[in-house]
Design a protein around this motif. Structure first.
Motif, PDB file in Angstrom:
ATOM      1  N   UNK A 153       0.926  -0.965  -0.106  1.00  0.00           N
ATOM      2  CA  UNK A 153       0.135   0.292   0.162  1.00  0.00           C
ATOM      3  C   UNK A 153       0.952   1.344   0.155  1.00  0.00           C
ATOM      4  N   UNK A 154       0.327   2.400  -0.167  1.00  0.00           N
ATOM      5  CA  UNK A 154       0.921   3.745  -0.183  1.00  0.00           C
ATOM      6  C   UNK A 154       0.893   3.928   1.423  1.00  0.00           C
ATOM      7  N   UNK A 155       2.354   4.350   1.678  1.00  0.00           N
ATOM      8  CA  UNK A 155       2.466   4.410   3.151  1.00  0.00           C
ATOM      9  C   UNK A 155       1.537   5.674   3.884  1.00  0.00           C
ATOM     10  N   UNK A 194      -9.122 -12.405  -3.657  1.00  0.00           N
ATOM     11  CA  UNK A 194      -8.240 -12.320  -4.996  1.00  0.00           C
ATOM     12  C   UNK A 194      -7.330 -11.179  -4.791  1.00  0.00           C
ATOM     13  N   UNK A 195      -7.335 -10.640  -3.306  1.00  0.00           N
ATOM     14  CA  UNK A 195      -6.324  -9.771  -3.198  1.00  0.00           C
ATOM     15  C   UNK A 195      -6.373  -8.266  -3.898  1.00  0.00           C
ATOM     16  N   UNK A 196      -7.718  -7.958  -4.240  1.00  0.00           N
ATOM     17  CA  UNK A 196      -7.906  -6.764  -4.621  1.00  0.00           C
ATOM     18  C   UNK A 196      -8.328  -5.766  -3.811  1.00  0.00           C
ATOM     19  N   UNK A 197      -8.783  -5.970  -2.689  1.00  0.00           N
ATOM     20  CA  UNK A 197      -9.459  -5.293  -1.592  1.00  0.00           C
ATOM     21  C   UNK A 197      -8.687  -5.405  -0.464  1.00  0.00           C
ATOM     22  N   UNK A 211      -7.418   2.292  -0.568  1.00  0.00           N
ATOM     23  CA  UNK A 211      -7.421   2.372  -2.237  1.00  0.00           C
ATOM     24  C   UNK A 211      -6.233   1.893  -2.791  1.00  0.00           C
ATOM     25  N   UNK A 212      -5.062   2.136  -2.460  1.00  0.00           N
ATOM     26  CA  UNK A 212      -3.754   1.750  -3.051  1.00  0.00           C
ATOM     27  C   UNK A 212      -3.339   0.471  -2.601  1.00  0.00           C
TER      28      UNK A 212
END
Length: 391
Positions: free
Chosen positions: A250-252, A280-283, A301-302
């Motif tokens: 993710x974005x820190x 599936x790893x997209x959330x 979101x990132x």
């Protein structure tokens, strides 16, 4: 004794020296500073700082109580000329400036403690980036007196023989890439680390097995005793996970903002949090429960996940520690958390970094909240539907 300088020049020197001056001591002279040879010097016997300052005239020496002198010069305009003068055998000094005259107590200059560090000092390689390395390690230093050997930063080697600075409080660890020539694990005390962060980059570093000396441009220096103890074998707790280990990224800064909001709402700085992902790893969602029934959940979101093991899997961490790691790695576009399960130490950080950081897991009980958040953010389900599905 006669010294002619300005309030600003003397104040800046005192600001730096105060890190070595105890606020209280059973030895009164330790709460004073020595003005001699164009410099002001302070010591607590474990650390000594000497800072040179500009003076039109500097004759003789005087030992003056630090707090009184510091408070006085702080209250004066920086460009105001000062004259500090002692007269005869009277153990007191007079401080003169335009429109003011003060008399301060003093001690004999010959009574001021002399540095007792021993051992032949060896020169370290040119310490480029030393302050940046110390700054990164500071938040990881333990403050527990019972484990005094963790109350500092250790000059160590990683398993590949690379020189690093290491700090840990038992809950998190950092190994920061910094070139040095110490073949033994020297431990620099926390008080010295904080003092060095208030000074400029040293131009020379000397060390023995019990002392270090840092020399600065212009002739100033800091001398310190090292912690007499054995730093633990930190390499044993740094995980070496295979490429297919479960991870999230993710974005820190986005993660830090979410954590800060949750901590403000719950009023719990060190509250535990959960991070989970869809199968599936997209959330990616982060959740936190408060002590008074608060429930916090945000989608990152990132965020994304790899090698995830279904929606029931999660990581649990101390929210304050993870927020601080996000701040440390804030310049990175993305950082990752890598661990096979919620009970294992996690490697946290970008793929390319000078700082290897490890975060120990924290037990959390947020299964229902995690499932509710995943259902809510997956699309379409309202809060009531999600709660019923998660029940």
């Amino acid at each position: 004794m006669l010294i002619e300088t300005t309030a600003g020049d003397l104040r800046l020197a005192l600001d730096t020296v105060q890190a070595a001056v105890p606020r209280r001591s059973t030895i009164p002279i330790l709460c004073a500073v020595l003005l001699q040879d164009g410099a002001v010097r302070g010591t607590c016997l474990d650390m000594e700082i000497s800072v040179r300052f500009a003076a039109k005239r500097f004759d003789g020496a005087a030992v003056i109580p630090f707090r009184q002198l510091h408070e006085l010069v702080k209250s004066l305009p920086a460009d105001l000329d000062l004259r500090i003068q002692s007269k005869g055998d009277d153990y007191g000094v007079h401080l003169f400036f335009r429109g003011g005259r003060y008399k301060l107590p003093s001690f004999p200059a010959t009574d001021f403690p002399t540095w007792t560090g021993n051992g032949d000092l060896a020169e370290m390689a040119k310490p480029d980036g030393f302050r940046a390395a110390l700054d990164a390690c500071t938040g990881f230093i333990s403050t527990e007196e019972t484990r005094y050997h963790l109350n500092g930063v250790c000059f160590s080697k990683d398993p590949d023989g690379k020189s690093v600075l290491v700090a840990t409080d038992g809950h998190r660890l950092i190994a920061y890439d910094f070139a040095h020539e110490c073949e033994i694990n020297l431990i620099l005390p926390r008080a010295t680390v904080l003092a060095l962060l208030g000074m400029v980059e040293p131009e020379e570093v000397l060390f023995s097995d019990s002392n270090m000396e840092f020399r600065f441009p212009g002739g100033s220096y800091l001398r310190t005793k090292l912690i007499d103890g054995t730093f633990p074998d930190w390499t044993r707790v740094v995980p070496a996970y295979p490429e297919d280990t479960r991870r999230i990224s993710f974005a820190p800064l986005e993660m830090k903002k979410a954590l800060d909001r949750m901590r403000r709402l719950t009023g719990q700085r060190n509250r535990g949090l959960s991070i989970s992902a869809s199968a599936n790893g997209d959330l990616l969602v982060v959740t936190m429960n408060g002590m008074d029934g608060e429930e916090c959940a945000e989608r990152i979101e990132s965020g994304s996940a790899e090698h995830w093991q279904g929606a029931q899997a999660f990581y649990g961490f101390n929210s304050s520690y993870l927020s601080e790691l996000c701040q440390l790695h804030r310049q990175a576009e993305r950082i990752s958390i890598v661990a096979p399960d919620a009970g294992s130490p996690a490697k946290v950080g970008p793929d390319e970094t000078k700082a290897t950081t490890v975060l120990m897991p924290m037990r959390v009980d947020e299964g229902t909240l995690v499932r509710t958040a995943l259902l809510t953010f997956a699309g379409g389900a309202n809060d009531q539907d999600a709660k019923e599905a998660a029940a």
